[in-house]
Each structure stands twice: as structure tokens, then as C-alpha cells.
Design a protein around this motif. Structure first.
Motif, PDB file in Angstrom:
ATOM      1  N   ARG A 136       6.412   1.772   9.999  1.00  0.00           N
ATOM      2  CA  ARG A 136       5.286   2.162   9.157  1.00  0.00           C
ATOM      3  C   ARG A 136       5.764   3.143   8.097  1.00  0.00           C
ATOM      4  O   ARG A 136       6.714   3.891   8.301  1.00  0.00           O
ATOM      5  N   PHE A 137       5.055   3.128   6.969  1.00  0.00           N
ATOM      6  CA  PHE A 137       5.467   3.934   5.821  1.00  0.00           C
ATOM      7  C   PHE A 137       5.639   5.408   6.180  1.00  0.00           C
ATOM      8  O   PHE A 137       6.671   6.012   5.867  1.00  0.00           O
TER       9      PHE A 137
ATOM     10  N   ALA B 172       8.248   5.148  -1.851  1.00  0.00           N
ATOM     11  CA  ALA B 172       7.361   4.054  -2.253  1.00  0.00           C
ATOM     12  C   ALA B 172       7.957   3.272  -3.424  1.00  0.00           C
ATOM     13  O   ALA B 172       7.913   2.035  -3.449  1.00  0.00           O
TER      14      ALA B 172
ATOM     15  N   LEU C 197      10.855   1.194  -2.099  1.00  0.00           N
ATOM     16  CA  LEU C 197      10.347   0.074  -1.298  1.00  0.00           C
ATOM     17  C   LEU C 197       9.807  -1.031  -2.204  1.00  0.00           C
ATOM     18  O   LEU C 197      10.026  -2.222  -1.938  1.00  0.00           O
ATOM     19  N   ARG C 198       9.110  -0.665  -3.269  1.00  0.00           N
ATOM     20  CA  ARG C 198       8.615  -1.678  -4.217  1.00  0.00           C
ATOM     21  C   ARG C 198       9.777  -2.451  -4.842  1.00  0.00           C
ATOM     22  O   ARG C 198       9.729  -3.683  -4.967  1.00  0.00           O
TER      23      ARG C 198
ATOM     24  N   GLU D 276      11.261  -4.753  -2.273  1.00  0.00           N
ATOM     25  CA  GLU D 276      10.367  -5.884  -2.050  1.00  0.00           C
ATOM     26  C   GLU D 276      10.495  -6.895  -3.188  1.00  0.00           C
ATOM     27  O   GLU D 276      10.572  -8.105  -2.943  1.00  0.00           O
TER      28      GLU D 276
ATOM     29  N   VAL E 105      13.116  -6.513   1.346  1.00  0.00           N
ATOM     30  CA  VAL E 105      12.179  -5.878   2.266  1.00  0.00           C
ATOM     31  C   VAL E 105      10.855  -6.626   2.212  1.00  0.00           C
ATOM     32  O   VAL E 105      10.440  -7.105   1.155  1.00  0.00           O
TER      33      VAL E 105
ATOM     34  N   ARG F 228       6.768  -6.288   2.979  1.00  0.00           N
ATOM     35  CA  ARG F 228       5.663  -5.334   3.161  1.00  0.00           C
ATOM     36  C   ARG F 228       4.534  -6.067   3.873  1.00  0.00           C
ATOM     37  O   ARG F 228       4.147  -7.160   3.487  1.00  0.00           O
ATOM     38  N   GLN F 229       3.996  -5.440   4.915  1.00  0.00           N
ATOM     39  CA  GLN F 229       2.901  -6.039   5.676  1.00  0.00           C
ATOM     40  C   GLN F 229       1.789  -5.009   5.854  1.00  0.00           C
ATOM     41  O   GLN F 229       2.025  -3.911   6.354  1.00  0.00           O
TER      42      GLN F 229
ATOM     43  N   VAL G 225       0.531   0.394   6.454  1.00  0.00           N
ATOM     44  CA  VAL G 225       1.497  -0.574   5.947  1.00  0.00           C
ATOM     45  C   VAL G 225       2.802  -0.375   6.697  1.00  0.00           C
ATOM     46  O   VAL G 225       3.210   0.750   6.972  1.00  0.00           O
ATOM     47  N   GLN G 226       3.457  -1.491   7.036  1.00  0.00           N
ATOM     48  CA  GLN G 226       4.779  -1.402   7.641  1.00  0.00           C
ATOM     49  C   GLN G 226       5.746  -2.261   6.851  1.00  0.00           C
ATOM     50  O   GLN G 226       5.346  -3.194   6.154  1.00  0.00           O
ATOM     51  N   TYR G 227       7.006  -1.908   6.968  1.00  0.00           N
ATOM     52  CA  TYR G 227       8.061  -2.594   6.226  1.00  0.00           C
ATOM     53  C   TYR G 227       9.126  -3.077   7.188  1.00  0.00           C
ATOM     54  O   TYR G 227       9.380  -2.453   8.215  1.00  0.00           O
TER      55      TYR G 227
END
Length: 121
Positions: free
Chosen positions: A50-51, A67, A70-71, A74, A79, A81-82, A91-93
Motif C-alpha cells: 500500500r502507498f 507518487a 510511481l506514476r 506505471e 509497476v 497500481r490497484q 491504493v497498492q502497488y
């Protein structure tokens, strides 16, 4: 091919036979070389995170920076993102298969860096 340095007619130094942009190392560094990028992938290697848990694992990085990275990861397909339907929503990664291809050399980098002397003052 290794570049060599020569002087032009005006005495200005320039590289001859230099890598064409982007050479493979430069291309790889553009993807994975951003600050915190390797750490993020490394912390996601075992399971989805999780974030907020990820932010705690990566001390020294702001949530805004995490963040942003992570973007980028993604968008590059490294990665996933869910969004979790929890209350509150979280949100988890996780690392994708493509992202897992970077874990081998990140582990080698970890091993190499452990052989270096501690340079902290």
C-alpha cells in the motif's frame, strides 16, 4: 565503441565516435536512474504494498516524490497500481513482469554497494 577526445580547428574539445543518443546505458538510466526509483522497485519485489506503507519503507522521500515516481513507473509498465475497495479507499502497488526484469541488476547493485566503504561523515 569507445569515444576519444579531439580538438577541432578552433581548439575546442569534442568527442569523436561518441555514443549515439540514447546509448543503451543512457536509455536504462533514464528509466531506472531517477532518485528513489530503484528503491521503490526493490520494496515492491516480494508482494504488493500500500502507498502509505511504501512511503514509510522509503525514509527520506516525500510522499509527493514517491507518487511522482510511481506514476512514471506505471507509465513505463514497470509497476501496477490497484485501487482497493476498502474504507477508506486505498491504493497498492506491485511490480509487473517487465519491472521484475530490473530486480536482477538492482540486486547486483545492492551487493556491489555493500562492498564499498561507508562514506557517511
Amino acid at each position: 565503441m569507445r569515444a576519444r577526445i579531439e580538438q577541432d580547428d578552433q581548439g575546442k574539445r569534442q568527442a569523436v565516435d561518441a555514443c549515439r543518443e540514447p546509448c543503451p546505458i543512457e536509455r536504462g538510466m533514464r528509466i531506472i536512474g531517477g532518485k528513489w526509483t530503484g528503491s521503490i522497485l526493490w520494496h515492491l519485489k516480494d508482494e504488493p504494498v500500500r502507498f502509505n506503507d511504501l512511503a514509510r519503507m522509503i525514509g527520506g522521500a516525500s510522499k509527493k516524490m514517491i507518487a511522482e515516481r510511481l506514476r512514471q513507473l506505471e507509465q513505463q509498465g514497470l509497476v501496477l497500481r490497484q485501487v482497493l475497495e476498502t474504507s477508506p479507499v486505498s491504493v497498492q502497488y506491485s511490480v509487473t513482469e517487465r519491472g521484475r526484469t530490473a530486480l536482477g541488476f538492482l540486486d547486483e547493485l545492492r551487493k556491489w554497494s555493500e562492498t564499498l566503504p561507508d562514506t557517511r561523515a
